[in-house]
Structures are given as structure tokens and as C-alpha cells.
Motif scaffolding. Structure first.
Motif, mmCIF file in Angstrom:
data_model
loop_
_atom_site.group_PDB
_atom_site.id
_atom_site.type_symbol
_atom_site.label_atom_id
_atom_site.label_comp_id
_atom_site.label_asym_id
_atom_site.label_seq_id
_atom_site.Cartn_x
_atom_site.Cartn_y
_atom_site.Cartn_z
ATOM 1 N N UNK A 1 62.172 93.910 21.129
ATOM 2 C CA UNK A 1 62.540 93.484 19.787
ATOM 3 C C UNK A 1 62.084 92.045 19.558
ATOM 4 N N UNK A 2 61.608 91.744 18.362
ATOM 5 C CA UNK A 2 61.270 90.350 18.055
ATOM 6 C C UNK A 2 62.505 89.461 18.167
ATOM 7 N N UNK A 3 62.304 88.172 18.375
ATOM 8 C CA UNK A 3 63.451 87.283 18.606
ATOM 9 C C UNK A 3 64.383 87.153 17.411
ATOM 10 N N UNK A 4 63.885 87.455 16.203
ATOM 11 C CA UNK A 4 64.773 87.327 15.036
ATOM 12 C C UNK A 4 65.642 88.581 14.854
ATOM 13 N N UNK A 5 65.475 89.565 15.702
ATOM 14 C CA UNK A 5 66.291 90.778 15.636
ATOM 15 C C UNK A 5 67.468 90.621 16.595
ATOM 16 N N UNK A 6 68.673 90.649 16.037
ATOM 17 C CA UNK A 6 69.879 90.472 16.839
ATOM 18 C C UNK A 6 70.651 91.791 16.823
ATOM 19 N N UNK A 7 70.783 92.403 17.984
ATOM 20 C CA UNK A 7 71.496 93.672 18.090
ATOM 21 C C UNK A 7 70.967 94.697 17.096
ATOM 22 N N UNK A 8 69.645 94.800 17.053
ATOM 23 C CA UNK A 8 68.930 95.769 16.214
ATOM 24 C C UNK A 8 68.958 95.440 14.736
ATOM 25 N N UNK A 9 69.624 94.356 14.349
ATOM 26 C CA UNK A 9 69.615 93.935 12.952
ATOM 27 C C UNK A 9 68.734 92.705 12.813
ATOM 28 N N UNK A 10 67.843 92.757 11.828
ATOM 29 C CA UNK A 10 67.012 91.590 11.618
ATOM 30 C C UNK A 10 67.797 90.599 10.775
ATOM 31 N N UNK A 11 68.222 89.494 11.422
ATOM 32 C CA UNK A 11 69.086 88.531 10.758
ATOM 33 C C UNK A 11 68.314 87.539 9.906
ATOM 34 N N UNK A 12 67.116 87.235 10.344
ATOM 35 C CA UNK A 12 66.355 86.225 9.638
ATOM 36 C C UNK A 12 64.963 86.750 9.363
ATOM 37 N N UNK A 13 64.574 86.679 8.135
ATOM 38 C CA UNK A 13 63.206 87.034 7.812
ATOM 39 C C UNK A 13 62.350 85.789 7.967
ATOM 40 N N UNK A 14 61.064 85.954 7.756
ATOM 41 C CA UNK A 14 60.199 84.794 7.872
ATOM 42 C C UNK A 14 60.397 83.827 6.725
ATOM 43 N N UNK A 15 61.025 84.245 5.651
ATOM 44 C CA UNK A 15 61.259 83.343 4.534
ATOM 45 C C UNK A 15 62.651 83.622 3.986
ATOM 46 N N UNK A 16 63.596 82.784 4.339
ATOM 47 C CA UNK A 16 64.951 82.990 3.842
ATOM 48 C C UNK A 16 65.332 81.925 2.828
ATOM 49 N N UNK A 17 64.329 81.249 2.264
ATOM 50 C CA UNK A 17 64.601 80.268 1.234
ATOM 51 C C UNK A 17 64.686 78.854 1.747
ATOM 52 N N UNK A 18 64.817 78.683 3.033
ATOM 53 C CA UNK A 18 64.861 77.346 3.615
ATOM 54 C C UNK A 18 63.418 76.903 3.842
ATOM 55 N N UNK A 19 62.978 75.865 3.129
ATOM 56 C CA UNK A 19 61.578 75.464 3.265
ATOM 57 C C UNK A 19 61.247 74.979 4.673
ATOM 58 N N UNK A 20 62.235 74.608 5.451
ATOM 59 C CA UNK A 20 61.968 74.132 6.807
ATOM 60 C C UNK A 20 62.148 75.206 7.854
ATOM 61 N N UNK A 21 62.314 76.444 7.403
ATOM 62 C CA UNK A 21 62.602 77.506 8.356
ATOM 63 C C UNK A 21 61.739 78.728 8.109
ATOM 64 N N UNK A 22 61.223 79.410 9.100
ATOM 65 C CA UNK A 22 61.251 78.994 10.498
ATOM 66 C C UNK A 22 60.268 77.866 10.763
ATOM 67 N N UNK A 23 60.354 77.198 11.898
ATOM 68 C CA UNK A 23 59.416 76.113 12.187
ATOM 69 C C UNK A 23 57.991 76.658 12.288
ATOM 70 N N UNK A 24 57.034 75.786 12.068
ATOM 71 C CA UNK A 24 55.644 76.213 12.088
ATOM 72 C C UNK A 24 55.155 76.607 13.460
ATOM 73 N N UNK A 25 55.788 76.103 14.478
ATOM 74 C CA UNK A 25 55.384 76.430 15.841
ATOM 75 C C UNK A 25 56.638 76.515 16.702
ATOM 76 N N UNK A 26 56.626 77.500 17.594
ATOM 77 C CA UNK A 26 57.746 77.654 18.518
ATOM 78 C C UNK A 26 57.344 77.179 19.907
ATOM 79 N N UNK A 27 58.188 76.338 20.468
ATOM 80 C CA UNK A 27 57.958 75.912 21.834
ATOM 81 C C UNK A 27 58.550 76.903 22.811
ATOM 82 N N UNK A 28 58.476 76.624 24.075
ATOM 83 C CA UNK A 28 57.851 75.426 24.632
ATOM 84 C C UNK A 28 56.377 75.651 24.732
#
Lengths: 162, 160
Positions: free
Chosen positions: A135-162
């Protein structure tokens, strides 16, 4: 100006064995691939994971073991994996600046010198093996909690570390 | 070095510490192979040290307690529990025991045992009598009895 510490290895292709993802190096050896498991919590908690150079200095040796998997051409990818493979630019990482392969939204890493027979997965709650169909990391217990655009202009970050 | 006497706690600090589930089944120290363990009624548990601490001390780089670490690393760190003090420990290895205070506002505020100056940790998924499962290269390693002491730093305590 900081130079890349070491260029990434040259890989031939990816493969799946026993449900796990491996990169095949030029010698034909499978090298296990890993993901940074706290990305799940980072998505759920809306916080970022910085690139390795921004980690605390006393964790530098640990995180440096995991090298961002470089991008392969579509011709190098198995048809069964190609649709799930993307990439991210490691903008802001002067040490490992190459584009990184991403599988189902998980940036991938390999460990130099670690072949399939020497796999060390005993890293609780940190780096975990990359698994086929995970499952992709934004899927929590089979539910997708966060889409790539949830209205927060700073979310998700442009790059994921590490 | 002689064992340090238990510190006297203020009434307020005692009340606050009482809210946290400090283990009471930890008895003393034993050595299996070269690895330091704490004894419990169910068997020995391996003890760990945070390996980057020596370089951090030598470089004057403070290592914060777990609550002060980046958010994405906390879940990992909280699997390593600071070893509480062992007031009943005896024997030759107990002579190397010491105590360090921890962040009074953190989730693990109790005083922590040290060995040769190294803060000691339990790994929460270890089972008594079983092999150590919490080693992570360049972060946590089992504590060996022959481990050189941590250089003195002047800091009252070290994280994580």
C-alpha cells in the motif's frame, strides 16, 4: 560546493522474488530494496521527512547506508512493475542529487554491499523491505487518508527524505 | 567507579514520576557472552547503547532526548526504553553503574541507568532469555562489558 559522495550503482533491472523487490546490478546480483517506513506516520501526521543531509549529525552514518535507488529507463523495467514506478527529484540534496526511483509513492533505497543472501531486515520501525503491491504510504488501514492535493499548498512536500 | 547513591526526589517529582509505568521487575546485571543484560524474574534482557553518542560527545554535539528528535524518528526511538535505576544491583558489574537524569517533560522522565557513562536502554520487543533483536547498525548496539567508558562531557545527561 558539495560534491556527490559517490555516484549510484549501475543497475540492469528490477525483479520480484518471494514478494520482495530487488534491483539487479551489472554483475547480475539481486540487491534488496527498502522503503523508509515512517513515511506512513508522516502522511498521517502531516509532517515531512527531510533529506539525509538535513538529519541530525549523529544519525548521519546510519542514514547514509541507504542509497537512493536511481531511475531506470522504461525498457529496463518489468511490465508488471512499470505502472507503479515514478521518480522524485532530490532537490536540495547535494550529496545524492540524482533522481530517485519511487514505487507506489515509496522512495526506494538500496544498501551497497548487501546482496540478497546477506539481507538484514532487523531494523525495527525504520527501513523495511519494499514489497510487491504494498500500500502507498498515504493509505492507512486500507483507507486513503490524504490525497496528493488536500488544499494545503504546502502539502505534500515536494520531496520525501531521507 | 563506585556506585552512585540513589538521588532523593522532591515530593512533586515523585508524584509526577508515579504517573509513568516504570518497570519494577528489573533486578540486577548479568553477562551472557560479552553482552550486558539486566535480570528479571522471567530471564535476562539485553541492554543497548546508542552508538553515535561517543562521536557526538567528542564533537560537542548534544544528543537530545527522544521528545526533541525529528517527528519521523520518534516511533523508532520509543521502542528503546531508558533503563531505570537498579538500586538492588550487586556484584562486579554493578560497580560501573551510574545514573543520569532525563527530560522532566518527556514521556520517559525517570532517572536512567548508565554503564561506564553510557546510558542504557531496553528494546521493547526483546523477550527474556531470547537473543537481542534491537540492534540497528550505527544507532543501537548491545552493550558489551568491555566497551570503553563514554568520555566525560560535563552534560548532566544524554539522549535519546
Amino acid at each position: 560546493m558539495t560534491q556527490p559522495a559517490q555516484p549510484p550503482l549501475d543497475f540492469l533491472t528490477l525483479t520480484v522474488f518471494a514478494g520482495r523487490l530487488y534491483a539487479i546490478n551489472r554483475a547480475g546480483q539481486p540487491m534488496p530494496l527498502y522503503v523508509y517506513a515512517p513515511l506512513r506516520q508522516a502522511y498521517a501526521g502531516h509532517y515531512d521527512v527531510p533529506l539525509a543531509p538535513q538529519w541530525p549529525p549523529y544519525t548521519a552514518d546510519f542514514v547514509a547506508q541507504y542509497v537512493p535507488m536511481p531511475v531506470l529507463t522504461p525498457e529496463q523495467l518489468p511490465d508488471t512493475l512499470e505502472a507503479d514506478i515514478t521518480q522524485q527529484a532530490r532537490t536540495g540534496d547535494p550529496e545524492r542529487p540524482w533522481n530517485q526511483m519511487v514505487y507506489r509513492s515509496w522512495p526506494l533505497y538500496y544498501v551497497p554491499g548487501l546482496d540478497a543472501s546477506g539481507t538484514n531486515d532487523a531494523q525495527p520501525a525504520m527501513f523495511e523491505p519494499a514489497r510487491d503491491g504494498m500500500d502507498p504510504p498515504m493509505v492507512q488501514n486500507s483507507d486513503q487518508k490524504d490525497t496528493l492535493d488536500d488544499g494545503d499548498p504546502g502539502w505534500p512536500p515536494g520531496v520525501w527524505g531521507p | 567507579m563506585p556506585p552512585e547513591p540513589p538521588r532523593t526526589l522532591s515530593a512533586a517529582r515523585s508524584r509526577r514520576l508515579a504517573r509513568f509505568p516504570v518497570r519494577t521487575d528489573l533486578l540486577g546485571l548479568t553477562v551472557l557472552g560479552e553482552q550486558l543484560h539486566v535480570t528479571t524474574p522471567r530471564g535476562p534482557l539485553p541492554l543497548y547503547r546508542f552508538t553515535p553518542l561517543q562521536a557526538a560527545v567528542l564533537c560537542g554535539e548534544p544528543v537530545p532526548y527522544a521528545a526533541g528528535w525529528p517527528e519521523h524518528m520518534k516511533l523508532f526511538l520509543y521502542r528503546y526504553q531508558p533503563l531505570p535505576t537498579l538500586p538492588h544491583a550487586t556484584g562486579p558489574h554493578a560497580a560501573h553503574l551510574g545514573t543520569q537524569p532525563r527530560d522532566p517533560t518527556g514521556l520517559r522522565p525517570w532517572d536512567q541507568s548508565t554503564y561506564g557513562g553510557w546510558p542504557l536502554y531496553l528494546f521493547l520487543h526483546d523477550q527474556p532469555g531470547a537473543a537481542a533483536a534491537g540492534e540497528v547498525t550505527d544507532l543501537f548496539e548491545v552493550m558489551l562489558v568491555g566497551q570503553p567508558a563514554l568520555p566525560p562531557s560535563g552534560a548532566p545527561g544524554h539522549g535519546p
